[in-house]
Design a protein around this motif. Structure first.
Motif, mmCIF file in Angstrom:
data_model
loop_
_atom_site.group_PDB
_atom_site.id
_atom_site.type_symbol
_atom_site.label_atom_id
_atom_site.label_comp_id
_atom_site.label_asym_id
_atom_site.label_seq_id
_atom_site.Cartn_x
_atom_site.Cartn_y
_atom_site.Cartn_z
ATOM 1 N N UNK A 11 0.832 -1.202 0.000
ATOM 2 C CA UNK A 11 0.000 0.000 0.000
ATOM 3 C C UNK A 11 0.866 1.250 0.000
ATOM 4 N N UNK A 12 1.941 1.231 0.803
ATOM 5 C CA UNK A 12 2.855 2.382 0.866
ATOM 6 C C UNK A 12 3.515 2.636 -0.481
ATOM 7 N N UNK A 13 3.769 1.569 -1.234
ATOM 8 C CA UNK A 13 4.380 1.708 -2.559
ATOM 9 C C UNK A 13 3.473 2.488 -3.499
ATOM 10 N N UNK A 14 2.159 2.266 -3.374
ATOM 11 C CA UNK A 14 1.200 2.906 -4.275
ATOM 12 C C UNK A 14 0.710 4.258 -3.767
ATOM 13 N N UNK A 15 1.030 4.583 -2.521
ATOM 14 C CA UNK A 15 0.521 5.812 -1.906
ATOM 15 C C UNK A 15 0.852 7.084 -2.695
ATOM 16 N N UNK A 16 2.111 7.291 -3.134
ATOM 17 C CA UNK A 16 2.401 8.514 -3.899
ATOM 18 C C UNK A 16 1.553 8.629 -5.162
ATOM 19 N N UNK A 17 1.369 7.506 -5.876
ATOM 20 C CA UNK A 17 0.569 7.512 -7.103
ATOM 21 C C UNK A 17 -0.897 7.813 -6.788
ATOM 22 N N UNK A 18 -1.411 7.246 -5.699
ATOM 23 C CA UNK A 18 -2.802 7.493 -5.313
ATOM 24 C C UNK A 18 -2.990 8.971 -4.972
ATOM 25 N N UNK A 19 -2.054 9.524 -4.194
ATOM 26 C CA UNK A 19 -2.113 10.939 -3.819
ATOM 27 C C UNK A 19 -2.114 11.826 -5.063
ATOM 28 N N UNK A 78 0.996 12.542 -17.433
ATOM 29 C CA UNK A 78 2.020 11.729 -18.112
ATOM 30 C C UNK A 78 2.941 11.076 -17.090
ATOM 31 N N UNK A 79 3.399 11.858 -16.102
ATOM 32 C CA UNK A 79 4.304 11.301 -15.095
ATOM 33 C C UNK A 79 3.576 10.272 -14.228
ATOM 34 N N UNK A 80 2.307 10.535 -13.912
ATOM 35 C CA UNK A 80 1.522 9.598 -13.108
ATOM 36 C C UNK A 80 1.368 8.263 -13.841
ATOM 37 N N UNK A 81 1.014 8.314 -15.130
ATOM 38 C CA UNK A 81 0.845 7.071 -15.892
ATOM 39 C C UNK A 81 2.161 6.319 -16.005
ATOM 40 N N UNK A 82 3.249 7.046 -16.174
ATOM 41 C CA UNK A 82 4.559 6.410 -16.243
ATOM 42 C C UNK A 82 4.885 5.725 -14.913
ATOM 43 N N UNK A 83 4.651 6.437 -13.804
ATOM 44 C CA UNK A 83 4.957 5.891 -12.472
ATOM 45 C C UNK A 83 4.117 4.649 -12.185
ATOM 46 N N UNK A 84 2.822 4.698 -12.557
ATOM 47 C CA UNK A 84 1.946 3.543 -12.339
ATOM 48 C C UNK A 84 2.417 2.362 -13.189
ATOM 49 N N UNK A 85 2.835 2.647 -14.424
ATOM 50 C CA UNK A 85 3.378 1.591 -15.280
ATOM 51 C C UNK A 85 4.607 0.940 -14.662
ATOM 52 N N UNK A 109 5.821 -4.997 -9.879
ATOM 53 C CA UNK A 109 4.977 -6.015 -9.255
ATOM 54 C C UNK A 109 5.012 -7.309 -10.066
ATOM 55 N N UNK A 110 4.958 -7.199 -11.393
ATOM 56 C CA UNK A 110 4.997 -8.384 -12.256
ATOM 57 C C UNK A 110 6.337 -9.105 -12.138
ATOM 58 N N UNK A 111 7.435 -8.346 -12.117
ATOM 59 C CA UNK A 111 8.770 -8.941 -11.988
ATOM 60 C C UNK A 111 8.898 -9.658 -10.644
ATOM 61 N N UNK A 112 8.426 -9.007 -9.570
ATOM 62 C CA UNK A 112 8.510 -9.629 -8.245
ATOM 63 C C UNK A 112 7.667 -10.898 -8.165
ATOM 64 N N UNK A 113 6.480 -10.865 -8.778
ATOM 65 C CA UNK A 113 5.620 -12.044 -8.783
ATOM 66 C C UNK A 113 6.302 -13.181 -9.543
ATOM 67 N N UNK A 114 6.910 -12.863 -10.682
ATOM 68 C CA UNK A 114 7.607 -13.886 -11.466
ATOM 69 C C UNK A 114 8.768 -14.482 -10.664
#
Length: 142
Positions: free
Chosen positions: A17-25, A104-111, A117-122
């Motif tokens: 959740x903390x990882x996504x907090x800046x993007x959510x804000x 643009x920066x938000x979409x890049x950061x979310x990407x 997340x995908x790399x860590x899951x793999x």
């Protein structure tokens, strides 16, 4: 016996959740700013107040990317995705397109977050597969 990967501990979820907090804000600030712009809700939302609003929305997602771009420049690597994203979004700010710069920066950061997340899951899945292999094997000859 530890069942790693099977129990979803609260510290792990909290760090996610903390990882996504800046993007959510930034997302909430961006949407609010666009809504205020579009509906002309607050007459004072002009000039410096508007610039500061979008700058505050930009910093949580933009600062880490700009810092990464700067560090790569110091190492002599100029044309990294971080540097180019920084130039593009700061350029949007320079021509007065603040919501676009933030978006643009938000979409890049979310990407980037989804990619990590995908790399860590793999990695976890590969580790789980390696844990399945037997420690010893019997070999019968003839």
């Amino acid at each position: 016996s530890h069942d790693e990967g099977h129990n979803h501990s609260s510290p792990e979820e909290l760090s996610n959740f903390r990882t996504y907090l800046p993007a959510i804000f930034s997302f909430v600030m961006l949407i609010a700013g666009i809504a205020i712009d579009y509906f002309d809700a607050f007459p004072f939302f002009k000039g410096w107040i508007r610039i500061v609003w979008y700058t505050v929305a930009y910093i949580p997602v933009g600062f880490p990317v700009i810092r990464e771009g700067w560090n790569s420049i110091l190492k002599g690597d100029f044309f990294t995705e971080f540097f180019l994203m920084s130039i593009a979004t700061l350029g949007a700010f320079a021509i007065g397109e603040y919501p676009e710069g933030v978006a643009v920066m938000l979409f890049y950061a979310v990407g980037e977050l989804f990619q990590n997340a995908a790399v860590n899951r793999a990695k976890r899945n590969i580790k789980a597969l390696l844990d399945v292999r037997p420690n010893e094997a019997l070999v019968y000859r003839d």
